[in-house]
Design an enzyme around this catalytic site. Structure first.
Site, short mmCIF file in Angstrom:
data_model
loop_
_atom_site.label_atom_id
_atom_site.label_comp_id
_atom_site.label_asym_id
_atom_site.label_seq_id
_atom_site.Cartn_x
_atom_site.Cartn_y
_atom_site.Cartn_z
N LEU A 1 -15.99 -13.37 -0.93
CA LEU A 1 -16.21 -13.82 0.53
C LEU A 1 -15.12 -14.62 0.93
O LEU A 1 -15.02 -15.87 1.25
CB LEU A 1 -17.51 -14.70 0.49
N ASP B 1 -14.77 -13.25 -8.11
CA ASP B 1 -13.57 -13.04 -7.46
C ASP B 1 -13.18 -12.11 -8.70
O ASP B 1 -13.29 -12.21 -9.91
CB ASP B 1 -12.72 -14.50 -7.55
N ALA C 1 -12.13 -4.38 -3.32
CA ALA C 1 -11.46 -5.70 -2.87
C ALA C 1 -10.18 -6.04 -2.85
O ALA C 1 -9.41 -5.44 -3.63
CB ALA C 1 -11.97 -6.62 -4.29
N THR D 1 -4.44 3.28 -0.15
CA THR D 1 -3.98 3.35 1.32
C THR D 1 -2.83 4.28 1.56
O THR D 1 -1.90 4.32 0.61
CB THR D 1 -3.52 1.87 1.88
N ASP D 2 -2.76 4.79 2.55
CA ASP D 2 -1.39 5.63 2.83
C ASP D 2 -0.08 4.71 2.97
O ASP D 2 0.94 5.39 2.99
CB ASP D 2 -1.69 6.47 4.30
N GLU D 3 -0.45 3.72 3.16
CA GLU D 3 1.00 2.72 3.22
C GLU D 3 1.89 2.69 2.24
O GLU D 3 2.92 2.43 2.06
CB GLU D 3 0.35 1.28 3.47
N TYR E 1 2.06 -6.18 1.58
CA TYR E 1 0.51 -5.69 1.48
C TYR E 1 0.71 -4.21 0.80
O TYR E 1 0.00 -3.85 -0.42
CB TYR E 1 -0.10 -5.33 2.84
N LYS F 1 -0.51 -3.05 -2.91
CA LYS F 1 -1.33 -1.81 -3.23
C LYS F 1 -0.76 -0.87 -4.16
O LYS F 1 -1.42 -0.03 -5.09
CB LYS F 1 -1.93 -1.33 -1.89
N GLY G 1 9.72 -5.33 9.34
CA GLY G 1 9.63 -4.24 8.39
C GLY G 1 8.82 -3.06 8.97
O GLY G 1 8.35 -2.36 8.15
P1 NAD Z 1 -11.33 -6.02 4.63
O1 NAD Z 1 -10.34 -7.07 4.36
O2 NAD Z 1 -12.34 -6.00 5.78
O3 NAD Z 1 -12.27 -6.60 3.11
C1 NAD Z 1 -11.90 -7.01 1.94
C2 NAD Z 1 -13.13 -7.34 1.21
O4 NAD Z 1 -12.51 -7.82 -0.26
C3 NAD Z 1 -13.53 -8.94 1.86
O5 NAD Z 1 -14.98 -8.75 1.63
C4 NAD Z 1 -13.20 -9.94 0.87
O6 NAD Z 1 -13.96 -10.95 0.80
C5 NAD Z 1 -13.08 -9.08 -0.44
N1 NAD Z 1 -12.17 -9.84 -1.45
C6 NAD Z 1 -10.71 -10.09 -1.05
N2 NAD Z 1 -10.24 -10.72 -2.22
C7 NAD Z 1 -11.26 -10.69 -3.13
C8 NAD Z 1 -11.39 -10.78 -4.62
N3 NAD Z 1 -10.01 -11.41 -5.11
N4 NAD Z 1 -12.20 -10.82 -5.27
C9 NAD Z 1 -13.34 -10.19 -4.74
N5 NAD Z 1 -13.52 -9.72 -3.45
C10 NAD Z 1 -12.24 -10.14 -2.65
O7 NAD Z 1 -10.82 -5.04 3.96
P2 NAD Z 1 -10.99 -3.18 4.50
O8 NAD Z 1 -10.42 -2.74 5.76
O9 NAD Z 1 -12.48 -3.02 4.30
O10 NAD Z 1 -10.13 -2.65 3.17
C11 NAD Z 1 -11.02 -2.23 2.13
C12 NAD Z 1 -10.02 -1.63 1.10
O11 NAD Z 1 -9.65 -0.44 1.79
C13 NAD Z 1 -8.85 -2.22 0.74
O12 NAD Z 1 -8.61 -2.24 -0.63
C14 NAD Z 1 -7.93 -1.88 1.45
O13 NAD Z 1 -6.53 -1.88 0.83
C15 NAD Z 1 -8.26 -0.16 1.59
N6 NAD Z 1 -7.96 0.56 3.07
C16 NAD Z 1 -8.19 -0.05 4.04
C17 NAD Z 1 -7.76 0.83 5.42
C18 NAD Z 1 -8.23 0.16 6.58
O14 NAD Z 1 -7.51 0.75 7.81
N7 NAD Z 1 -8.54 -0.92 6.97
C19 NAD Z 1 -7.21 1.94 5.21
C20 NAD Z 1 -7.05 2.39 4.10
C21 NAD Z 1 -7.28 1.79 2.76
O1 DAU Z 2 -2.85 2.71 7.07
C1 DAU Z 2 -3.76 2.05 6.19
C2 DAU Z 2 -3.83 0.52 6.72
O2 DAU Z 2 -4.21 0.46 8.14
C3 DAU Z 2 -4.55 -0.21 5.58
O3 DAU Z 2 -4.11 0.15 4.35
C4 DAU Z 2 -4.56 -1.57 6.17
O4 DAU Z 2 -5.26 -2.55 5.21
C5 DAU Z 2 -4.96 -1.80 7.69
O5 DAU Z 2 -4.80 -3.21 7.97
C6 DAU Z 2 -4.03 -0.86 8.65
O6 DAU Z 2 -2.76 -1.36 8.64
P1 DAU Z 2 -1.92 -1.39 9.77
O7 DAU Z 2 -0.83 -2.30 9.85
O8 DAU Z 2 -1.69 -0.02 10.37
O9 DAU Z 2 -3.21 -1.52 10.85
P2 DAU Z 2 -3.26 -2.83 12.00
O10 DAU Z 2 -4.66 -2.74 12.62
O11 DAU Z 2 -2.76 -4.21 11.55
O12 DAU Z 2 -2.11 -2.22 13.05
C7 DAU Z 2 -2.03 -0.98 13.37
C8 DAU Z 2 -0.79 -0.76 14.43
O13 DAU Z 2 -0.74 -1.59 15.37
C9 DAU Z 2 0.36 -1.16 13.58
O14 DAU Z 2 1.40 -0.27 13.98
C10 DAU Z 2 0.74 -2.49 14.30
C11 DAU Z 2 0.19 -2.37 15.45
N1 DAU Z 2 -0.52 -3.92 16.16
C12 DAU Z 2 -1.17 -4.19 15.44
C13 DAU Z 2 -1.66 -5.59 15.73
C14 DAU Z 2 -2.55 -6.40 14.88
C15 DAU Z 2 0.16 -4.31 17.49
O15 DAU Z 2 1.20 -3.48 18.00
N2 DAU Z 2 -0.21 -5.47 17.95
C16 DAU Z 2 -1.21 -5.84 16.97
O16 DAU Z 2 -1.60 -7.03 17.41
#
Ligand code: NAD
Ligand code: DAU
Length: 341
Positions: free
Chosen positions: A36, A60, A83, A126-128, A150, A154, A275
């Site tokens: 949380l 955690d 997480a 993630t694709d990153e 980040y 990952k 970056g």
């Molecule tokens: P989020 O930030 O919404 O959720 C992360 C969760 O992990 C939260 O509930 C947080 O409390 C919990 N957490 C953080 N540190 C922790 C710890 N040390 N121990 C236990 N719990 C912990 O993230 P999300 O967008 O739901 O992403 C979930 C997973 O998917 C991540 O691993 C992220 O890298 C991956 N991912 C996200 C995206 C995206 O677009 N959001 C895309 C591809 C992969």
């Molecule tokens: O590609 C998968 C990833 O997607 C996940 O692994 C990450 O957890 C998730 O956060 C996301 O990363 P991005 O950096 O691509 O997502 P974000 O929503 O932060 O930004 C999407 C795009 O929009 C990116 O090119 C940055 C741009 N952006 C984002 C924000 C928050 C803006 O131009 N302005 C903004 O204020």
């Protein structure tokens, strides 16, 4: 497989996965284990609050004792790890927590899993990790070239998972998802941030020229992809989960404004993210071969998502206070002030 630990299950994608599994597999017992952090939110689990096959534990993944006692108390046989610290901009401001959770935390979770004879360990990645992809589509064999703290954290976590498969024979599967959107996403990420800001007629800070490309995937399609990898993924393999729907950020921004009936004058071009990867693109061929297909087009998924945020102000308004406002100020105050000059 009976007792599944879902770490990070109170976040955006983890909670979608928990909601899906609780309904789809009444025979499993699911334990959500979540620290949380600012991004974890028990409101995301309200739909499963009364489910007989779900338990929540606050903890955690980097706390070995907490992980160990949860494995033992709930007789965990399977782990799905969501997480993570997940926001690129926060990783640029302060990388420490990313290393602690996304690398050290993954190692501790893996190590305890090994010692407890866990059957299958799914690492959600993630694709990153592939870095910037100027053209074409990343496949699972491509090299890692992560560019943000980040993405590097990952990649580090994933490499630990790989090493536990190769060295200790653990049954691991890795998924690499593309940019995910949908209900219950913390409003720091592009789509929920711009949606909730636009609903309040506030400026939308587009980084750089807005012509960076992201590949959009609905959260329910992402959760179903992880479900498939959990049940049918081959040990030691990685699977891309890609929407294969590439869009410029500026086009997504304009779509949000059009669907909300708000003017383009809310757009501000601000100083770029440091970056900043220009383009992500992956092939989903390998997961498709297991039977996965995307069910949501971006147009329909985005419309439904905007409707959800319109109807769930109670959910996001209470987030956009306190720590959120401190972060907003650090990330955007100077950028927006410079853009308005
Ligand atoms: P989020 O930030 O919404 O959720 C992360 C969760 O992990 C939260 O509930 C947080 O409390 C919990 N957490 C953080 N540190 C922790 C710890 N040390 N121990 C236990 N719990 C912990 O993230 P999300 O967008 O739901 O992403 C979930 C997973 O998917 C991540 O691993 C992220 O890298 C991956 N991912 C996200 C995206 C995206 O677009 N959001 C895309 C591809 C992969
Ligand atoms: O590609 C998968 C990833 O997607 C996940 O692994 C990450 O957890 C998730 O956060 C996301 O990363 P991005 O950096 O691509 O997502 P974000 O929503 O932060 O930004 C999407 C795009 O929009 C990116 O090119 C940055 C741009 N952006 C984002 C924000 C928050 C803006 O131009 N302005 C903004 O204020």
């Amino acid at each position: 497989m009976k007792n599944i630990l879902v770490t990070g299950g109170a976040g955006f994608i983890g909670s979608a996965f928990v909601r899906h599994l609780v309904a789809a597999y009444p025979q499993y017992h699911l334990v959500t284990f979540d620290k949380l952090t600012y991004a974890g939110n028990l409101d995301n689990l309200l739909p499963v609050k009364d489910a007989a096959n779900h338990t929540f534990v606050q903890g955690d993944i980097a706390d070995r004792e907490a992980v160990r006692s949860t494995f033992e108390q709930h007789r965990i046989d399977t782990v799905v790890n969501f997480a993570a610290e997940s926001h690129v901009d926060r990783s640029i401001l302060a990388p420490d927590a990313f290393i602690m959770t996304d690398v050290v935390g993954v190692y501790i979770l893996l190590d305890e899993a090994r010692q407890h004879g866990i059957g299958r360990f799914v690492q959600v990645s993630t694709d990153e990790v592939y870095g910037d992809v100027p053209e074409g589509f990343s496949t699972e064999q491509d090299a890692f070239l992560p560019n943000s703290p980040y993405a590097a954290s990952k990649a580090g976590g994933e490499l630990m998972v790989r090493s536990y498969h190769v060295t200790y024979g653990m049954d691991t599967v890795i998924t690499r998802g593309s940019n995910t959107y949908g209900p219950y996403q913390y409003p720091e990420k592009l789509i929920p941030f711009f949606t909730t800001e636009a609903l309040d007629d506030r400026p939308l800070p587009v980084y750089g020229d807005g012509r960076q490309t992201r590949d959009w995937l609905h959260v329910d399609d992402h959760a179903r992809g992880i479900d498939l990898a959990l049940h049918q993924g081959r040990p030691g393999e990685a699977y891309n989960i890609a929407g294969e729907d590439l869009r410029y950020n500026i086009d997504v921004t304009r779509m949000i404004l059009r669907l909300l009936n708000k003017p383009d004058t809310l757009i501000r071009y601000v100083k770029d993210r440091e970056g900043h990867d220009r383009r992500y693109a992956m092939s989903a061929e390998k997961l498709r071969a297991l039977g996965w297909t995307r069910q949501h087009t971006f147009e329909d998924g985005l419309q439904a998502t905007l409707d959800w945020y319109r109807q769930h102000e109670w959910w996001w308004r209470k987030i956009k206070t306190g720590e959120y406002l401190d972060y907003y100020k650090k990330q955007y105050a100077d950028r927006l002030a410079a853009a308005e000059k």
